[in-house]
Enzyme design. Structure first.
Site: not given
Lengths: 492, 492
Positions: A164, A190, A194-195, A199, A252, A260, A284
């Site tokens: 976030g 990942s 949405t960002s 990385t 979330d 997760s 977030k």
């Protein structure tokens, strides 16, 4: 009823079949019902969509997960999966036991639940929460499906950020320091969904990130670390499925977040994990209380799964570092490893590495490893092992040619940087798909600013994308500037 | 981004557009995201599915609710609808206010919510319940969209059954009696979705049921009543949408059931309503307590909406009448109106009509209206006004030619008739699509039976359908026979 298959190239989330309206009526089924498909090699379940033209009477359209079906198939109404009862139970606020949670995960893994049903599950978990027991069972069940990597070592380090916060690219720094200290840290990350960059997107500026399990083992064998995209291996396929429905719902649920993260770490064979929990108005996690609760629950679930977890609650009130977007963040990371770079990114990377090393009971000085250049050396060896150029310099990293700098409209102090506006600005400029697109921040929370001072420079690969980003900045507030003595933010 | 439209004939529940993977990546959107579509006449919202072959790069596939789009359209990411915040609020167990509920209904009406999001709403209402206020706002908001019929009269009667009981075809009897008593009763009904016949299916044996609002006004003007399919007019289009997602989830939250029924009644202009709430082991409502709570809540919501509601809690422990399936139920109804027919169906029809007439403050004797033949006369005039044969006799009603009679396997008393097995048996035989398919029941709860006695006769239009029904009866228990002194039902 026997129907002839027709291939339809549509990426449906559940195994979808398309029936002509007349055949559907004949079978007594309506849209979203399930049918059982019998073919030469076995049976499968399909969820029904109805058409009057895409396929003819007597035909059945099959979509992506079912495109192996060919020729004639037997079609009949299928019962609802067992999980649906457990989802209803969860909605009634009844705690689910181990086998019920396992059934839900298995049904998700075998594509037996539709997105509408999965949505009801996520809603149930969000509405009624997950007990510690449920979170543990969910984590274990999710880790038990998909690929798994075993290292045969007592200490395998890992790192995760709740996210976030744009520009928060500490991972390559932490991995470089920890690997240089002699601890295995096989890091999967990942891509930005949405960002403006994950990385994996940032590392792709340096080297290949789509490695399979064997290649990961080789790279970690050579360098102690790796920095790869998790999506190339199926570490927790059910998690990917759940996230695909959580994202559009913007739900979330905390227990599901823990399951997760930890199911993926468990499948990756990690034993010691540091978790970065940034909190701030536009992050977030929005409050310190919430951050502490999340940290406590992560540690509890970790304990029960024999994983050692440390959490770092960090500032999330604005971007970390200067660059935002794959190339810009790659520059920040390389500069920090070279002993320079944005001080906030540097200190955060060193602190997280320190916490992780101490949790692993390794007596090593993160600051010294970075300062001495050993971290840089390890980073370059990882880049080389992942087919990148080990001698890459900051100047080699290309950034967008179309640029515009936004400036401050008044004097004062920066009271707030809006993470979501910053992210959206970089995304409109083209990040993460256009690696060179992104932002350079020129200020931050608490800094003094004078009217006309640069706030942020936007970089894009094309003029229309640059314009699109600039158009947003005219509508949304990237930073909020207040006079030092001002307290009123808005008058409504 | 400008894309060329391609028509795709697929009955999607939300306005779906299909993008090529490359265009989707370019736009930075992924499956289930929304895009705004700009075209000559305005804008629309589409929910994205991704393909690598169904449409090419540069094209956009448009499905049913969007097939009016042609040529080139402008496509850009669209924000999430406001409702999503209120759905999350509901999941957090925060009571929604009038304007929030109105927004959800408006977004559903304008197809701005996906099924996944609607599922989360239904799950939230199921998990956290609906307050009286929420139910009232939901009912009003749902009634405010779609068609509306005004009668300009102080008393407009109506009737509804909660359902779940096969053969429960009291509606034509109630309508005939009430209309004969001089009270307007414009009745809209459903078709069987999971049942072997809805009232609309049964009436279609006699006459046309797909009437528009003007035709309904004409028929009611001539006869005081009508018996039509509600789906031909849009009385509460949002309700149809909600039910389409509730059905596969098997979630039926109480507040939503009340809003569903009363919004349709309100849109139909009804002022006085009798609601039949059957309860039993295999009915929709399974306990007396639950039935009473539902009745109380119906009355409370009705009061606040200035509707006079009476509820009849009735036996739902087995089918009502003898025939099941459109033609078989039509025979039962006609026999009752002629002064004969199954006694349970007759008495239930008369009781419901009595309750409704007394609630309407009409001093009329339902028993007398039926016994005198006036109800039959009114029924025949409704059939005539809806383009049917007013002189139809029971023998004119064709039933399936392929028949098989199931017999009792032991002596004893019928302890239970399973509503869902009975329904499924009739559905497999072809009902409601094959009007002539169905069942004749030869026994009922509490009746003595001897081994070899007939239990039920199955009627189908074809041998394979008959076989399919018979195959089910070999696996599932249609009736349970116990010796009078036996108490043990099953040993596990």
């Amino acid at each position: 009823m026997e129907l002839e298959t027709v291939q339809i190239d549509l990426d449906t989330e559940t195994p979808t079949v398309v029936l002509h309206e007349e055949d559907a009526r004949e079978l007594g089924i309506h849209p979203m019902d399930r049918v059982q498909l019998r073919y030469d090699d076995g049976t499968a379940i399909g969820v029904v969509k109805v058409t009057t033209g895409l396929v003819a009477v007597g035909q059945i359209g099959v979509t992506h997960p079912l495109t192996h079906l060919q020729g004639s198939v037997g079609v009949q109404p299928a019962p609802q999966p067992q999980s649906l009862r457990y989802i209803r139970r969860k909605l009634q606020d009844i705690e689910l036991d181990r086998s019920e949670i396992r059934t839900i995960v298995q049904d998700l893994y075998h594509d037996r639940l539709t997105d509408v049903e999965l949505s009801a599950y996520i809603a149930g978990v969000y509405a009624n929460g997950m007990s510690l027991g449920e979170t543990i069972h969910m984590t274990e069940s999710m880790a038990d499906v998909g690929d798994r990597i075993e290292w045969g070592e007592p200490v395998v380090a890992d790192k995760h950020s709740i996210g976030g916060v744009p520009g928060n690219r500490t991972t390559p720094i932490v991995v470089a320091i920890v690997a240089a200290a002699g601890v295995k840290i096989p890091k999967t990350s990942s891509r930005g969904i949405t960002s403006p960059a994950g990385t994996a997107d940032t590392m792709e500026v340096f080297c290949d990130v789509e490695l399979d399990a064997d290649e990961i083992r080789r790279v970690v064998g050579e360098t102690n670390g790796c920095l790869v995209w998790g999506g190339a291996i199926e570490l927790s396929p059910v998690d990917d499925r759940i996230i695909r429905v959580e994202t559009p719902l913007s739900l979330d649920p905390e227990g599901q977040v823990i399951a997760s993260v930890l199911s993926k770490k468990r499948s990756a064979g990690s034993t010691h994990v540091v978790i970065d929990i940034p909190y701030g108005e536009s992050a977030k996690v929005t409050s310190h209380t919430e951050a502490r609760k999340l940290a406590r629950d992560f540690k509890r679930v970790g304990e029960r799964l024999d994983m050692r977890i440390r959490c770092a609650i960090t500032r999330g009130d604005g971007p970390i570092g200067v660059g935002i977007g794959p190339a810009h963040e790659a520059q920040d990371v390389l500069e920090v490893l070279q002993g320079d770079g944005p001080p906030d990114l540097r200190s955060k990377g060193v602190r997280l590495a320190s916490i992780l090393l101490s949790e692993c009971d390794v007596d090593a000085d993160a600051e010294e490893i970075l300062g001495s250049g050993r971290a840089l050396e390890t980073f370059r060896s990882i880049v080389a092992a992942q087919d990148g150029d080990p001698d890459v310099s900051v100047d080699d990293i290309r950034v967008g040619e179309h640029t515009r700098t936004l400036t401050a409209g008044r004097d004062g102090v920066v009271a707030h940087v809006d993470n979501s506006v910053v992210s959206e600005l970089a995304r409109r400029a083209g990040a993460p798909k256009d690696m060179a697109a992104g932002l350079q921040m020129h200020t931050g929370v608490g800094k003094e600013i004078t009217s006309g001072d640069p706030v942020v420079t936007v970089y894009a690969d094309s003029e229309p994308k640059l314009e699109d980003a600039i158009a947003l900045s005219e509508r949304a507030e990237v930073i909020r500037i207040l006079h030092p003595d001002e307290t009123l933010i808005e008058q409504l």
